[in-house]
Design an enzyme around this catalytic site. Structure first.
Site, PDB file in Angstrom:
ATOM      1  N   GLU A 249       0.811  -1.227   0.000  1.00 20.15           N
ATOM      2  CA  GLU A 249       0.000   0.000   0.000  1.00 20.15           C
ATOM      3  C   GLU A 249       0.846   1.279   0.000  1.00 20.15           C
ATOM      4  O   GLU A 249       1.709   1.452   0.819  1.00 20.15           O
ATOM      5  CB  GLU A 249      -0.907  -0.007   1.242  1.00 20.15           C
ATOM      6  CG  GLU A 249      -1.952   1.066   1.232  1.00 20.15           C
ATOM      7  CD  GLU A 249      -1.588   2.280   2.073  1.00 20.15           C
ATOM      8  OE1 GLU A 249      -2.137   3.348   1.795  1.00 20.15           O
ATOM      9  OE2 GLU A 249      -0.751   2.162   2.974  1.00 20.15           O
ATOM     10  N   THR A 379      12.702   5.760  -8.091  1.00 20.88           N
ATOM     11  CA  THR A 379      12.668   7.137  -8.607  1.00 20.88           C
ATOM     12  C   THR A 379      11.370   7.408  -9.384  1.00 20.88           C
ATOM     13  O   THR A 379      10.661   6.476  -9.771  1.00 20.88           O
ATOM     14  CB  THR A 379      13.856   7.398  -9.567  1.00 20.88           C
ATOM     15  OG1 THR A 379      13.689   6.566 -10.730  1.00 20.88           O
ATOM     16  CG2 THR A 379      15.192   7.091  -8.913  1.00 20.88           C
ATOM     17  N   GLU A 381      11.129   8.274 -12.365  1.00 22.98           N
ATOM     18  CA  GLU A 381      11.200   7.650 -13.700  1.00 22.98           C
ATOM     19  C   GLU A 381      10.788   6.178 -13.625  1.00 22.98           C
ATOM     20  O   GLU A 381      10.055   5.684 -14.480  1.00 22.98           O
ATOM     21  CB  GLU A 381      12.622   7.750 -14.285  1.00 22.98           C
ATOM     22  CG  GLU A 381      13.055   9.157 -14.695  1.00 22.98           C
ATOM     23  CD  GLU A 381      13.439  10.028 -13.513  1.00 22.98           C
ATOM     24  OE1 GLU A 381      13.732   9.487 -12.428  1.00 22.98           O
ATOM     25  OE2 GLU A 381      13.443  11.272 -13.661  1.00 22.98           O
TER      26      GLU A 381
END
Ligand SMILES: Cc1cc2nc3c(=O)[nH]c(=O)nc-3n(C[C@H](O)[C@H](O)[C@H](O)COP(=O)(O)OP(=O)(O)OC[C@H]3O[C@@H](n4cnc5c(N)ncnc54)[C@H](O)[C@@H]3O)c2cc1C
Length: 398
Positions: A249, A379, A381
């Site tokens: 979660e 990250t 990205e």
């Protein structure tokens, strides 16, 4: 989707709110100015641990877990309400690594003995965990691990190095990914271990932030012995457990709620602070930028609700791309808010530890540390890659 809480949930929200409202009055002044202060400053860390004991005494650290491991089998929505209230009060006492990352992994992937040994001490607020995954050559590309674990009788012998280990110097135990089979490539051949951080052969070296705080560490392993019973899951199949840890979660409600509180405090500051003859709060540019942040926070909160709703209705898999989206939304919003705050404060926004520093220098500190949030735990990205492959059905890019 129904945004309304039941009367019982509202009562619970009130109870959480009353606790944190009172408890946080005792927080050291630096608490809440940054994650670095919360973990790095001794008084903050002691306060964090003492609050954990109080939360544990109320049974609030592990509410959604089964009772035999110290939980109360509470619903996801109740946990969501707890995180919401805690985030708003910048609450202390919750070990993110033990409670949010490791415990759900153990609940799904560990054997009974491991669950009984490790979950109750987390629920009691006694044992603090750290994540030993990243290596100098393995961050986003987690499968390129080189830390080795070699079987020797009833133990494994660990050699190698981890990096960016948040709070490693504070933690009692760590969860570690290491390569057990060098012949197998990439994600195959890795195993997931639970490791006592006081084991002989572990060296922890601080990596100081550019604003000098101590959050990160390098951790070196020289012939460190880990009992076989501390391996979670099968040998060479640690990747499965690590993916569970990474995908649990992540509605990010606590971060959106934290931002809501930060915005309220910043608005108060803008009301009280004059530049020339007028208050910052009367400046049209300042007002519009704060309005935009308020819009973004509310949109983020609504998105968090939709995630918990999806989880209740459809389980983890359905929520994984949404959770990645929430991570991008929340952490990039922290960064935007921090930069806007620094802009609005002008030169005062560059003052850190000084009587001239507005709001305990939190924007000055935040400016230096907030990009890290967009990297920690994957990250932006990598999160966007996940949204593409799991959410939009685009081909995998790696
Ligand atoms: C605040 C903070 C706390 C952290 N805490 C911990 C911790 O407790 N334990 C732990 O193990 N690690 C921790 N980390 C490390 C974190 O998990 C890594 O920094 C992160 O996974 C990125 O890895 P890297 O730094 O090696 O960057 P790299 O993986 O080298 O990435 C460099 C750049 O390339 C981009 N990139 C890489 N691969 C792709 C791709 N396939 N597609 C598009 N772009 C790509 C990345 O997005 C990034 O911008 C923490 C990091 C931070 C900043």
């Amino acid at each position: 989707m129904d945004f309304r809480y039941t009367p019982e949930e509202k009562a619970l929200e009130k109870e959480f709110d009353a606790f944190f409202r009172e408890e946080m009055k005792n927080a050291p002044p630096e608490w809440g100015t940054s994650l670095e202060a919360m973990i790095g400053v001794d008084e903050c860390w002691e306060f964090h641990k003492a609050t954990a004991k109080k939360l544990a005494a109320k049974g609030w650290l592990a509410r959604p877990w089964p009772r035999e491991y110290g939980g109360e089998e509470a619903s996801l929505i109740e946990q969501f309400i707890f995180n919401d209230v805690m985030g708003y009060h910048k609450g202390a006492g919750v070990d993110h690594w033990g409670i949010a990352l490791l415990a759900p992994t153990l609940l799904v992937g560990a054997n009974e003995e491991q669950k009984m040994e490790h979950l109750p001490p987390i629920a009691r607020g006694e044992i603090w965990w750290t994540q030993l995954w990243s290596e100098p050559g393995a961050g986003s590309d987690l499968a390129s691990h080189t830390t080795r674990a070699v079987r020797d009788g009833d133990d494994y012998i660990i050699n190698g190095q981890k990096v960016w280990t948040t709070g490693g110097h504070r933690a009692d135990w760590g969860f570690l990914l290491a390569r057990t089979d060098p012949e197998q490539r990439r994600s195959r051949g890795l195993s997931f271990f639970l490791l006592d951080m006081k084991s002989p052969g572990i060296t922890i070296k601080p990596i100081l932030h550019m604003e000098k705080s101590h959050l990160f560490n390098e951790v070196f392993f020289d012939d460190v012995r880990v009992p076989v019973r501390n391996r979670v899951g099968e040998e060479n199949e640690g990747w499965v457990a690590s993916q569970m840890t990474a995908n649990f979660e992540r509605s990010m409600i606590e971060l959106f709620s934290f931002l809501r509180r930060e915005l309220e405090e910043f608005i108060e500051y803008c009301r009280e602070t004059k530049r020339g003859d007028t208050s910052l709060a009367s400046n049209a540019l300042v007002r519009h930028r704060l309005a935009q942040i308020a819009i973004d926070i509310e949109a983020g909160r609504a998105f968090s609700y939709s995630i918990v709703w999806s989880q209740i209705k459809g389980g983890l898999i359905m929520a994984a791309p949404l959770a990645a989206a929430a991570k991008v939304l929340a952490t990039e919003l922290v960064q935007r808010f921090t930069y806007i705050g620094c802009d609005i404060l002008g030169q005062y926004g560059q003052v850190g530890e000084s009587g001239w520093a507005p709001l305990m220098g939190r924007f000055e500190k935040g400016y230096q540390t907030c990009p890290g949030l967009c990297m920690a735990g994957g990250t932006s990205e990598i999160m966007r890659n996940l949204i593409c492959s799991l959410g939009l059905g685009l081909p995998r890019s790696w």
